[in-house]
Design a protein around this motif. Structure first.
Motif, PDB file in Angstrom:
ATOM      1  N   PRO A   1       0.815  -1.229   0.000  1.00 39.30           N
ATOM      2  CA  PRO A   1       0.000   0.000   0.000  1.00 39.30           C
ATOM      3  C   PRO A   1       0.843   1.270   0.000  1.00 39.30           C
ATOM      4  CG  PRO A   1      -0.864  -1.567   1.581  1.00 39.30           C
ATOM      5  CD  PRO A   1       0.444  -2.120   1.094  1.00 39.30           C
ATOM      6  N   GLN A   2       1.974   1.260   0.675  1.00 36.77           N
ATOM      7  CA  GLN A   2       2.838   2.437   0.679  1.00 36.77           C
ATOM      8  C   GLN A   2       3.506   2.629  -0.675  1.00 36.77           C
ATOM      9  OE1 GLN A   2       2.967   0.078   3.077  1.00 36.77           O
ATOM     10  NE2 GLN A   2       2.359   1.133   4.922  1.00 36.77           N
ATOM     11  N   ILE A   3       3.718   1.539  -1.394  1.00 34.56           N
ATOM     12  CA  ILE A   3       4.337   1.643  -2.714  1.00 34.56           C
ATOM     13  C   ILE A   3       3.332   2.170  -3.735  1.00 34.56           C
ATOM     14  CG2 ILE A   3       5.316   0.296  -4.618  1.00 34.56           C
ATOM     15  CD1 ILE A   3       6.612  -1.501  -2.522  1.00 34.56           C
ATOM     16  N   GLN A   4       2.085   1.772  -3.643  1.00 39.55           N
ATOM     17  CA  GLN A   4       1.118   2.167  -4.666  1.00 39.55           C
ATOM     18  C   GLN A   4       0.588   3.579  -4.472  1.00 39.55           C
ATOM     19  OE1 GLN A   4      -1.858  -0.836  -4.382  1.00 39.55           O
ATOM     20  NE2 GLN A   4      -3.160   0.341  -3.054  1.00 39.55           N
ATOM     21  N   THR A   5       0.678   4.139  -3.279  1.00 38.07           N
ATOM     22  CA  THR A   5       0.173   5.493  -3.040  1.00 38.07           C
ATOM     23  C   THR A   5       0.828   6.537  -3.935  1.00 38.07           C
ATOM     24  OG1 THR A   5      -0.380   4.904  -0.768  1.00 38.07           O
ATOM     25  CG2 THR A   5      -0.204   7.246  -1.276  1.00 38.07           C
TER      26      THR A   5
ATOM     27  N   VAL B   1       1.261  10.559  -8.683  1.00 41.25           N
ATOM     28  CA  VAL B   1       1.847  10.818 -10.004  1.00 41.25           C
ATOM     29  C   VAL B   1       0.737  10.970 -11.035  1.00 41.25           C
ATOM     30  CG1 VAL B   1       3.235   9.799 -11.851  1.00 41.25           C
ATOM     31  CG2 VAL B   1       4.060   9.752  -9.505  1.00 41.25           C
ATOM     32  N   GLY B   2      -0.281  10.150 -10.924  1.00 40.75           N
ATOM     33  CA  GLY B   2      -1.413  10.274 -11.837  1.00 40.75           C
ATOM     34  C   GLY B   2      -2.071  11.641 -11.749  1.00 40.75           C
ATOM     35  N   LEU B   3      -2.216  12.148 -10.528  1.00 43.13           N
ATOM     36  CA  LEU B   3      -2.760  13.500 -10.368  1.00 43.13           C
ATOM     37  C   LEU B   3      -1.848  14.542 -10.992  1.00 43.13           C
ATOM     38  CD1 LEU B   3      -4.189  13.590  -6.730  1.00 43.13           C
ATOM     39  CD2 LEU B   3      -5.451  13.657  -8.870  1.00 43.13           C
ATOM     40  N   CYS B   4      -0.551  14.383 -10.794  1.00 43.65           N
ATOM     41  CA  CYS B   4       0.405  15.345 -11.345  1.00 43.65           C
ATOM     42  C   CYS B   4       0.411  15.332 -12.867  1.00 43.65           C
ATOM     43  CB  CYS B   4       1.814  15.063 -10.813  1.00 43.65           C
ATOM     44  SG  CYS B   4       1.993  15.437  -9.068  1.00 43.65           S
ATOM     45  N   VAL B   5       0.083  14.213 -13.456  1.00 39.44           N
ATOM     46  CA  VAL B   5       0.002  14.129 -14.914  1.00 39.44           C
ATOM     47  C   VAL B   5      -1.351  14.651 -15.398  1.00 39.44           C
ATOM     48  CG1 VAL B   5      -0.093  12.518 -16.863  1.00 39.44           C
ATOM     49  CG2 VAL B   5       1.645  12.242 -15.100  1.00 39.44           C
TER      50      VAL B   5
ATOM     51  N   TRP C   1      -4.084  10.002 -20.340  1.00 35.98           N
ATOM     52  CA  TRP C   1      -2.641  10.245 -20.187  1.00 35.98           C
ATOM     53  C   TRP C   1      -2.153   9.804 -18.816  1.00 35.98           C
ATOM     54  CZ3 TRP C   1       0.918  10.673 -23.635  1.00 35.98           C
ATOM     55  CH2 TRP C   1       0.610  11.187 -24.895  1.00 35.98           C
ATOM     56  N   ALA C   2      -2.941  10.047 -17.787  1.00 37.61           N
ATOM     57  CA  ALA C   2      -2.561   9.588 -16.445  1.00 37.61           C
ATOM     58  C   ALA C   2      -2.554   8.066 -16.381  1.00 37.61           C
ATOM     59  CB  ALA C   2      -3.520  10.161 -15.404  1.00 37.61           C
ATOM     60  N   LEU C   3      -3.533   7.441 -17.014  1.00 38.83           N
ATOM     61  CA  LEU C   3      -3.581   5.979 -17.058  1.00 38.83           C
ATOM     62  C   LEU C   3      -2.369   5.416 -17.803  1.00 38.83           C
ATOM     63  CD1 LEU C   3      -5.294   3.435 -16.441  1.00 38.83           C
ATOM     64  CD2 LEU C   3      -6.291   3.720 -18.713  1.00 38.83           C
ATOM     65  N   LEU C   4      -2.013   6.019 -18.922  1.00 41.62           N
ATOM     66  CA  LEU C   4      -0.837   5.578 -19.672  1.00 41.62           C
ATOM     67  C   LEU C   4       0.438   5.754 -18.843  1.00 41.62           C
ATOM     68  CD1 LEU C   4       0.365   4.580 -22.366  1.00 41.62           C
ATOM     69  CD2 LEU C   4       0.555   6.979 -23.026  1.00 41.62           C
ATOM     70  N   SER C   5       0.544   6.862 -18.146  1.00 44.40           N
ATOM     71  CA  SER C   5       1.711   7.117 -17.302  1.00 44.40           C
ATOM     72  C   SER C   5       1.817   6.083 -16.182  1.00 44.40           C
ATOM     73  CB  SER C   5       1.613   8.520 -16.708  1.00 44.40           C
ATOM     74  OG  SER C   5       2.595   8.719 -15.734  1.00 44.40           O
ATOM     75  N   GLY C   6       0.725   5.836 -15.502  1.00 43.61           N
ATOM     76  CA  GLY C   6       0.730   4.855 -14.420  1.00 43.61           C
ATOM     77  C   GLY C   6       0.948   3.440 -14.917  1.00 43.61           C
TER      78      GLY C   6
END
Length: 121
Positions: free
Chosen positions: A10-14, A19-23, A40-45
């Motif tokens: 859970p700490q790794i996925q947060t 990052v998705g928000l930042c994109v 674009w956020a989905l592609l980035s993640g």
């Protein structure tokens, strides 16, 4: 080792969410298109997850616990340097009288130390 990695998942996925928000946010505000920002956020993640999985597939049988320890230590050192050299000066720029930056920095370090102690219990 596998149990340790599962316990911190859970700490790794947060950060992936952040990052998705930042994109997504700059794309949304630039275009006004929610779907484009989401894609674009989905592609980035997805690219981060796919790259991590491919890296794991390649290195799963070659890495030892010592190699993981060294890599985690290096990454932690990089994060500390980024925090001290980049984030703190920026925070002091927005708080020139230092009304809360130093206390927040020390409080954050104390909170992390406390969490490490509590995880050992």
């Amino acid at each position: 080792m596998r149990r340790k990695l599962q316990s911190i998942f859970p700490q790794i996925q947060t950060p992936f969410f952040l990052v998705g928000l930042c994109v997504a946010l700059p794309i949304y505000y630039a275009t006004g298109n929610r779907l484009k920002a989401f894609l674009w956020a989905l592609l980035s993640g997805a690219s981060e997850v796919v790259a991590a999985f491919l890296g794991w597939l390649i290195l799963v049988n070659t890495f030892s616990d010592t190699a993981y320890a060294v890599l985690f230590g290096l990454v932690a050192g990089m994060m500390v340097i980024i925090s001290i050299r980049e984030l703190l000066p920026t925070a002091h720029f927005y708080d020139p009288e230092d009304t809360c930056v130093t206390f927040s920095f020390i409080g954050g370090m104390a909170l992390m130390a406390l969490s490490l102690v509590l995880f050992k219990l």
